[in-house]
Scaffold this motif. Structure first.
Motif, PDB file in Angstrom:
ATOM      1  N   PHE A 150     -33.777  76.173 -10.305  1.00  0.00           N
ATOM      2  CA  PHE A 150     -33.284  75.219  -9.311  1.00  0.00           C
ATOM      3  C   PHE A 150     -31.776  75.362  -9.189  1.00  0.00           C
ATOM      4  O   PHE A 150     -31.062  75.444 -10.193  1.00  0.00           O
ATOM      5  CB  PHE A 150     -33.621  73.775  -9.695  1.00  0.00           C
ATOM      6  N   LEU A 151     -31.286  75.387  -7.942  1.00  0.00           N
ATOM      7  CA  LEU A 151     -29.849  75.403  -7.670  1.00  0.00           C
ATOM      8  C   LEU A 151     -29.522  74.246  -6.735  1.00  0.00           C
ATOM      9  O   LEU A 151     -30.217  74.043  -5.737  1.00  0.00           O
ATOM     10  CB  LEU A 151     -29.434  76.725  -7.007  1.00  0.00           C
ATOM     11  N   PRO A 152     -28.486  73.453  -7.030  1.00  0.00           N
ATOM     12  CA  PRO A 152     -28.128  72.318  -6.170  1.00  0.00           C
ATOM     13  C   PRO A 152     -27.428  72.780  -4.904  1.00  0.00           C
ATOM     14  O   PRO A 152     -26.837  73.866  -4.860  1.00  0.00           O
ATOM     15  CB  PRO A 152     -27.192  71.491  -7.052  1.00  0.00           C
ATOM     16  N   GLU A 153     -27.473  71.950  -3.879  1.00  0.00           N
ATOM     17  CA  GLU A 153     -26.882  72.299  -2.587  1.00  0.00           C
ATOM     18  C   GLU A 153     -25.440  71.804  -2.494  1.00  0.00           C
ATOM     19  O   GLU A 153     -25.116  70.688  -2.908  1.00  0.00           O
ATOM     20  CB  GLU A 153     -27.690  71.679  -1.439  1.00  0.00           C
ATOM     21  N   GLY A 154     -24.568  72.658  -1.952  1.00  0.00           N
ATOM     22  CA  GLY A 154     -23.200  72.254  -1.643  1.00  0.00           C
ATOM     23  C   GLY A 154     -22.324  71.991  -2.849  1.00  0.00           C
ATOM     24  O   GLY A 154     -21.301  71.326  -2.738  1.00  0.00           O
ATOM     25  N   VAL A 155     -22.705  72.517  -4.013  1.00  0.00           N
ATOM     26  CA  VAL A 155     -21.930  72.276  -5.235  1.00  0.00           C
ATOM     27  C   VAL A 155     -21.356  73.600  -5.719  1.00  0.00           C
ATOM     28  O   VAL A 155     -22.095  74.542  -6.005  1.00  0.00           O
ATOM     29  CB  VAL A 155     -22.799  71.659  -6.345  1.00  0.00           C
ATOM     30  N   GLU A 156     -20.034  73.679  -5.805  1.00  0.00           N
ATOM     31  CA  GLU A 156     -19.394  74.873  -6.336  1.00  0.00           C
ATOM     32  C   GLU A 156     -19.117  74.698  -7.824  1.00  0.00           C
ATOM     33  O   GLU A 156     -18.788  73.625  -8.292  1.00  0.00           O
ATOM     34  CB  GLU A 156     -18.094  75.156  -5.578  1.00  0.00           C
ATOM     35  N   LYS A 157     -19.282  75.788  -8.567  1.00  0.00           N
ATOM     36  CA  LYS A 157     -19.062  75.792 -10.013  1.00  0.00           C
ATOM     37  C   LYS A 157     -19.942  74.760 -10.715  1.00  0.00           C
ATOM     38  O   LYS A 157     -19.505  74.016 -11.604  1.00  0.00           O
ATOM     39  CB  LYS A 157     -17.586  75.536 -10.339  1.00  0.00           C
ATOM     40  N   ALA A 184     -32.034  67.092 -12.617  1.00  0.00           N
ATOM     41  CA  ALA A 184     -31.148  68.148 -12.115  1.00  0.00           C
ATOM     42  C   ALA A 184     -30.801  67.923 -10.644  1.00  0.00           C
ATOM     43  O   ALA A 184     -29.643  68.078 -10.235  1.00  0.00           O
ATOM     44  CB  ALA A 184     -31.806  69.514 -12.306  1.00  0.00           C
ATOM     45  N   LYS A 185     -31.785  67.529  -9.854  1.00  0.00           N
ATOM     46  CA  LYS A 185     -31.532  67.267  -8.433  1.00  0.00           C
ATOM     47  C   LYS A 185     -30.569  66.099  -8.251  1.00  0.00           C
ATOM     48  O   LYS A 185     -29.650  66.154  -7.430  1.00  0.00           O
ATOM     49  CB  LYS A 185     -32.853  66.961  -7.711  1.00  0.00           C
TER      50      LYS A 185
END
Length: 334
Positions: A150-157, A184-185
């Motif tokens: 899972f990767l979150p949206e609009g989050v850098e680093k 996590a979400k």
């Protein structure tokens, strides 16, 4: 009634962490400044870094590539001119009027190129896009291994949590009863949950035995779970939306003991560990820096006894493991 003991071990922070003396090429999460070559790319070098460390560049782990100097989004403007001619006819007068229309087209270049992670592709984009939670398969040696990403949206680093299930568990069952997908979400955390393979008793188990060392029979069967982690991170950490400095490992029981093995064998990558019912001190311990630890263990646990003994893989008590880590982390006097 069962009681739960919360044990926290943090690395000692002192005025010495403002200097690179004795810290050249050593990544120290949470320190006021850093002494690896990465600090030149990301900032935060100690004042004496170039004086003490710059003449002796370290070699980064082979499984990783340094990020580019800057991650930038470049806006390119294209201008085109269209000319339209309108003819007006009046008495004995012909007047021609030219109308010019200027069209401006603005495009954003991708922040990164598409990245292949096993059976999945994270497409290049001008911003950090969400991915999953989705099952992904990746080839490790001669085996096809499975994990949930899972990767979150609009989050850098964003931080990345490695999640390790207990013996007999599957990834889906582990994520369901812990609620880690939802957590996590809700908190913009990257999540990578790995699926172990079956052991000789047909139970899912990570490659970790007594004192957080590899199991001989798994090594002979070419089951290399540490290599599995390295292979996944080699591709995943190419994404600029994930922080290379914020890779953490959390696990339960067998998965917790595997996190402790990773703390020893991948201390240049694993920033901290959070074992639940599985705090162990690796012997030998190959970590090259203090490891922040947040540990949970019930004192009525009869599988992994708080006071030690139990199964052959367990033996050492939780207070004993804690004491050894505290000494290693310089959190107490030796």
């Amino acid at each position: 009634m069962y009681r739960l003991l919360l044990v926290t071990t943090l690395s000692h922070v002192s005025g010495g962490e403002l200097s690179c003396s004795g810290r050249c090429h050593l990544l120290t999460p949470g320190a006021a400044c850093q002494c690896t070559s990465w600090c030149e790319d990301f900032g935060g070098c100690c004042e004496d870094y170039h004086f003490l460390c710059d003449n002796d560049r370290e070699t980064q782990p082979a499984v990783f590539t340094l990020p580019p100097k800057k991650f930038t989004t470049t806006a390119t403007t294209h201008t085109s001119v269209t000319t339209t001619t309108v003819t007006m006819t009046l008495t004995r007068t012909i007047s021609t009027t030219t109308v010019t229309t200027v069209t401006t087209v603005t495009t954003s270049l991708p922040l990164w190129k598409s990245v292949q992670i096993g059976s999945a592709v994270v497409k290049g984009s001008p911003k950090c896009q969400a991915f999953g939670p989705e099952k992904v398969q990746i080839q490790v040696g001669n085996q096809l291994r499975s994990m949930t990403l899972f990767l979150p949206e609009g989050v850098e680093k964003a931080p990345l949590w490695l999640a390790m299930h207990g013996t007999t568990n599957t990834v889906d069952y582990f994520l369901d009863y812990t609620g880690l997908r939802e957590f996590a979400k809700a908190n913009d955390i990257g999540l990578l949950a790995l699926q172990a393979l079956r052991n000789e008793e047909n139970e899912y188990q990570f490659d970790v035995g007594r004192h957080s060392q590899p199991l001989l029979w798994m090594e002979e069967a070419q089951i290399h779970d540490v290599l599995f982690v390295k292979e996944a991170l080699k591709h995943l950490l190419k994404l600029p939306c994930l922080s290379k400095r914020r890779v953490h490992c959390a696990g339960y029981s067998n998965g917790a003991r595997f996190c402790m093995r990773l703390a020893s064998e991948m201390s240049s990558v694993i920033a901290s560990v959070a074992p639940v019912s599985g705090l162990r001190y690796p012997q030998p311990n190959h970590a090259t820096r203090p490891i922040p630890i947040l540990a949970f263990h019930g004192d009525a646990d009869n599988i992994n006894p708080f006071g030690g003994q139990g199964a052959e893989y367990w033996h050492e008590s939780v207070p004993g493991a804690l004491q050894n880590w505290a000494k290693f982390n310089h959190a107490i006097d030796p």
